[in-house]
Design a protein around this motif. Structure first.
Motif, mmCIF file in Angstrom:
data_model
loop_
_atom_site.group_PDB
_atom_site.id
_atom_site.type_symbol
_atom_site.label_atom_id
_atom_site.label_comp_id
_atom_site.label_asym_id
_atom_site.label_seq_id
_atom_site.Cartn_x
_atom_site.Cartn_y
_atom_site.Cartn_z
ATOM 1 N N LYS A 263 0.777 -1.311 -0.075
ATOM 2 C CA LYS A 263 0.023 0.172 -0.228
ATOM 3 C C LYS A 263 0.838 1.062 0.140
ATOM 4 O O LYS A 263 0.698 2.259 -0.692
ATOM 5 N N GLU A 264 1.970 1.281 0.730
ATOM 6 C CA GLU A 264 2.987 2.412 0.903
ATOM 7 C C GLU A 264 3.605 2.572 -0.454
ATOM 8 O O GLU A 264 3.412 3.708 -0.977
ATOM 9 N N GLN A 265 4.036 1.565 -1.003
ATOM 10 C CA GLN A 265 4.382 1.539 -2.491
ATOM 11 C C GLN A 265 3.666 2.143 -3.460
ATOM 12 O O GLN A 265 3.817 2.871 -4.465
ATOM 13 N N CYS B 16 4.403 14.524 -11.422
ATOM 14 C CA CYS B 16 4.888 14.485 -12.670
ATOM 15 C C CYS B 16 4.054 15.572 -13.870
ATOM 16 O O CYS B 16 2.755 15.534 -13.541
ATOM 17 N N PHE B 17 4.752 16.168 -14.493
ATOM 18 C CA PHE B 17 4.052 16.838 -15.462
ATOM 19 C C PHE B 17 3.605 16.300 -16.534
ATOM 20 O O PHE B 17 2.479 16.534 -16.903
ATOM 21 N N ASP B 18 4.581 15.315 -17.276
ATOM 22 C CA ASP B 18 3.814 14.476 -18.147
ATOM 23 C C ASP B 18 4.579 12.966 -17.942
ATOM 24 O O ASP B 18 5.775 12.576 -18.508
ATOM 25 N N PRO B 19 3.837 12.014 -17.037
ATOM 26 C CA PRO B 19 4.546 10.927 -16.855
ATOM 27 C C PRO B 19 4.500 9.963 -17.915
ATOM 28 O O PRO B 19 3.770 9.870 -19.009
ATOM 29 N N SER B 20 5.514 9.337 -18.239
ATOM 30 C CA SER B 20 5.892 8.314 -19.219
ATOM 31 C C SER B 20 4.858 7.041 -19.014
ATOM 32 O O SER B 20 4.347 6.901 -17.902
ATOM 33 N N LEU B 21 4.689 6.200 -20.174
ATOM 34 C CA LEU B 21 4.162 5.230 -20.014
ATOM 35 C C LEU B 21 4.297 3.955 -19.440
ATOM 36 O O LEU B 21 3.684 3.367 -18.561
ATOM 37 N N GLU B 22 5.939 4.036 -18.851
ATOM 38 C CA GLU B 22 6.565 3.160 -18.001
ATOM 39 C C GLU B 22 5.924 3.436 -16.578
ATOM 40 O O GLU B 22 5.716 2.630 -15.892
ATOM 41 N N VAL B 23 6.021 4.782 -16.192
ATOM 42 C CA VAL B 23 5.682 5.133 -14.921
ATOM 43 C C VAL B 23 4.104 4.715 -14.747
ATOM 44 O O VAL B 23 3.637 4.102 -13.689
ATOM 45 N N GLU C 122 1.585 -1.611 -9.365
ATOM 46 C CA GLU C 122 1.449 -1.540 -7.907
ATOM 47 C C GLU C 122 0.196 -1.804 -7.299
ATOM 48 O O GLU C 122 -0.229 -2.414 -6.374
ATOM 49 N N LYS C 123 -0.858 -1.123 -8.181
ATOM 50 C CA LYS C 123 -2.282 -1.144 -7.860
ATOM 51 C C LYS C 123 -2.756 -2.532 -7.710
ATOM 52 O O LYS C 123 -3.423 -3.219 -6.885
ATOM 53 N N ALA C 124 -2.435 -3.354 -8.838
ATOM 54 C CA ALA C 124 -2.963 -4.690 -9.011
ATOM 55 C C ALA C 124 -2.282 -5.569 -7.759
ATOM 56 O O ALA C 124 -3.026 -6.487 -7.318
ATOM 57 N N LYS C 125 -0.931 -5.421 -7.442
ATOM 58 C CA LYS C 125 -0.346 -6.047 -6.234
ATOM 59 C C LYS C 125 -1.209 -5.860 -5.075
ATOM 60 O O LYS C 125 -1.367 -6.835 -4.498
ATOM 61 N N TYR C 126 -1.365 -4.644 -4.799
ATOM 62 C CA TYR C 126 -2.161 -4.243 -3.710
ATOM 63 C C TYR C 126 -3.490 -4.985 -3.398
ATOM 64 O O TYR C 126 -3.940 -5.454 -2.443
#
Length: 72
Positions: A25-27, A38-45, A52-56
């Motif tokens: 959850k922290e991650q 981020c101003f323009d997050p990349s696809l990787e981010v 991370e959401k799926a793991k949580y």
């Protein structure tokens, strides 16, 4: 005697699951805050955020299935 060991092992694995759940959850929240800043997050981010959401959510589902309460 065998049943006592089973209960102890269950408690140990429940504690590990809860620790992993809190850590995940922290991650996930950390990744969310990173994307918000981020101003323009990349696809990787963005992909990492979804991962991370799926793991949580997987760990949360497992905890519910095992009927684990955080306060216990």
């Amino acid at each position: 005697m065998l049943f006592h060991r089973k209960g102890r092992l269950r408690r140990e694995f429940d504690e590990l699951l809860l620790r992993d759940l809190v850590k995940q959850k922290e991650q996930w929240e950390k990744q969310k805050h990173l994307i918000e800043k981020c101003f323009d997050p990349s696809l990787e981010v963005l992909s990492n955020l979804e991962l991370e959401k799926a793991k949580y959510l997987f760990l949360l589902k497992e905890a519910k299935q095992r009927k684990i309460n955080i306060r216990s």
